[in-house]
Design an enzyme around this catalytic site. Structure first.
Site, PDB file in Angstrom:
ATOM      1  N   THR A 181      48.262  52.509 -16.372  1.00  0.00           N
ATOM      2  CA  THR A 181      48.849  51.486 -15.507  1.00  0.00           C
ATOM      3  C   THR A 181      48.885  50.172 -16.284  1.00  0.00           C
ATOM      4  OG1 THR A 181      47.969  52.613 -13.567  1.00  0.00           O
ATOM      5  CG2 THR A 181      48.597  50.292 -13.294  1.00  0.00           C
ATOM      6  N   ASN A 199      41.869  54.435  -8.356  1.00  0.00           N
ATOM      7  CA  ASN A 199      41.368  55.769  -8.692  1.00  0.00           C
ATOM      8  C   ASN A 199      39.840  55.865  -8.612  1.00  0.00           C
ATOM      9  OD1 ASN A 199      43.918  56.804  -9.063  1.00  0.00           O
ATOM     10  ND2 ASN A 199      43.958  56.415 -11.265  1.00  0.00           N
ATOM     11  N   LYS A 220      41.384  52.596 -12.847  1.00  0.00           N
ATOM     12  CA  LYS A 220      41.768  51.409 -12.071  1.00  0.00           C
ATOM     13  C   LYS A 220      41.118  51.544 -10.697  1.00  0.00           C
ATOM     14  CE  LYS A 220      46.148  53.715 -10.915  1.00  0.00           C
ATOM     15  NZ  LYS A 220      47.623  53.619 -10.956  1.00  0.00           N
ATOM     16  N   ASP A 252      43.572  56.519 -17.063  1.00  0.00           N
ATOM     17  CA  ASP A 252      44.212  55.784 -15.962  1.00  0.00           C
ATOM     18  C   ASP A 252      43.146  55.230 -15.020  1.00  0.00           C
ATOM     19  OD1 ASP A 252      46.339  54.673 -14.577  1.00  0.00           O
ATOM     20  OD2 ASP A 252      46.701  56.463 -13.360  1.00  0.00           O
TER      21      ASP A 252
END
Length: 438
Positions: free
Chosen positions: A174, A139, A136, A134
């Site tokens: 995502t 994060n 992105k 995840d």
């Protein structure tokens, strides 16, 4: 006027700095060393009810395995009878996402620096058998020295999750950042899929917008599977060549980390990370905090303290420990949280926020100096939920923090612009200057 403080073990809990569906993150201070930390707090019953225990154990195990200067450090894990406490490094500057929203696209050299640190972290994770899944800008956090820190390993995968075919099969991530092979649902290599996300992040850093962005999910996935995107005119040819190698829809043809490390564009100004690995990482304490034994449990102690904001909370809100920024730069930077100051009485400020929220489509729940605003309408990521809290800095000056608790960040930006306009008579100093990713 006073309020209750909570002390857990050697940590005094302060304000809430983030909220999720199953957790709250609070700023805290180690009373023995004075060190600032962030503590992720989860209710045991809630985790059991939603069958989240296995996922949380995996997240903790992953963070214990990853000790790297570009990954948020896990200090320790504690538990009381009712809660789990994950004590993390407090990263001062917030999310890289906020920097892009406020500043727009980054200069190529600056984008390259963050990308180099991201690849360093991801390469190390993969060397320990961990796929993040995840990645992105939301994060990726920035510390007070401008160094990137990868966070949120809630969707990460460990080697034991790989099936007999050597691939992962859980669809997660995502949508805008997810690799084509995850969408195709035929199994994927976690490390190769992570690299795709890194390529999307690099594009976003340099462009200020997403390479793949469609309101319709199926249309979005079609573009991703074909790697259908266009480069802005300002991208250098060497940057475009590298991104094209990363955003190859065929995972078997996609560039590897070792090849990225040799790439001429990547190597410019590159500084390899310097750190010492922990050879032996014990995971036994993870089962202990989820167990029933009271031997290792910490106790929550309530202490009554003045409501006036203390020094360590002021520092947590400042940028690079410069308290001047608390009342200047942050006034114009609307992120997942923002704040304003007022010389009006606390009751009047709370009343004004309550009055302004109704016409904006929010139901208000009030508790002491806190308000919870719940959006009536459903947005892009569900209904927008907002938490506000009032602090007394000195008797004649209050600070109001407005924080997104759920929903879409850009919708929160729009809400705050309308709210600040409605509150203009009570705001002492506020400038709103928002640039959004489009």
């Amino acid at each position: 006027m006073s309020t209750q403080r909570t002390r857990v073990g050697k940590y005094e809990l302060g304000r809430t700095v983030g909220e999720g569906n199953f957790s709250k993150v609070k700023f805290a201070r180690n009373v023995e060393s004075g060190e600032s930390v962030a503590i992720k707090i989860m209710d045991k019953d809630t985790l059991l009810k939603h069958k989240m225990v296995k996922q949380i154990k995996r997240e903790i195990s992953t963070m214990k395995l990853i000790k790297h200067p570009n990954v948020v450090l896990l200090h320790e894990v504690m538990a009381s009878k009712k809660r789990i406490y994950i004590v993390l490094e407090f990263v001062m500057e917030g999310e890289l996402f906020d920097k892009i929203v406020h500043q727009g696209r980054l200069r190529e050299d600056e984008a390259r620096k963050y990308f180099q640190q991201l690849i360093n972290a991801v390469d190390y994770c993969h060397s320990r058998g961990v796929s993040h899944r995840d990645l992105k800008p939301e994060n990726l956090l920035l510390d007070s020295y401008g160094n990137l820190k990868v966070s949120d390993f809630g969707l990460s995968a460990l080697p034991q999750q790989v099936r007999e075919d050597g691939l992962l099969h859980t669809t997660c991530g995502t949508p805008n950042y997810v690799a084509p092979e995850i969408i195709n649902d035929k199994g994927y290599d976690g490390a190769t899929a992570d690299l795709w996300s890194c390529g999307v992040i690099l594009f976003v850093l340099m462009a200020g917008y997403l390479p793949f962005d469609e309101p319709n999910v199926m249309a979005l996935y079609k573009k991703i599977c074909k790697a259908d995107f266009r480069y802005p005119l300002w991208f250098s040819s060497s940057a475009k060549k590298l991104i094209s190698r990363i955003l190859d829809p065929n995972p078997k043809m996609r560039i590897t980390v070792s090849e990225i490390l040799k790439n001429e564009w990547f190597k410019k100004g590159y500084k390899p990370p310097k750190f010492q690995e922990d050879e032996d990482v014990g995971l036994d304490d993870i089962d202990v905090v989820f167990g029933d034994s009271e031997e290792h449990l910490v106790t929550e102690i309530k202490e009554t303290k003045p409501v006036i904001m203390n020094a360590f909370e002021l520092i947590s809100m400042s940028q690079s420990l410069n308290l001047g920024n608390l009342f200047e730069q942050h006034m114009g930077l609307v992120k997942r949280e923002t704040r304003f100051t007022s010389k009006h009485p606390a009751k009047e400020i709370i009343s004004k926020i309550e009055e302004a929220s109704g016409p904006l489509g929010f139901k208000v729940k009030k508790q002491n100096n806190k308000l919870k605003l719940q959006g009536v309408n459903t947005g892009r990521k569900g209904s927008l939920s907002i938490a506000t809290e009032l602090f007394e800095v000195v008797p004649s000056l209050c600070m109001v923090e407005v924080r997104k608790a759920g929903g879409d960040t850009l919708e929160f930006h729009e809400f705050y612009k309308k709210l600040s306009s409605a509150l203009k008579d009570i705001v002492w100093k506020s400038k709103v200057n928002i640039r959004e990713i489009t």
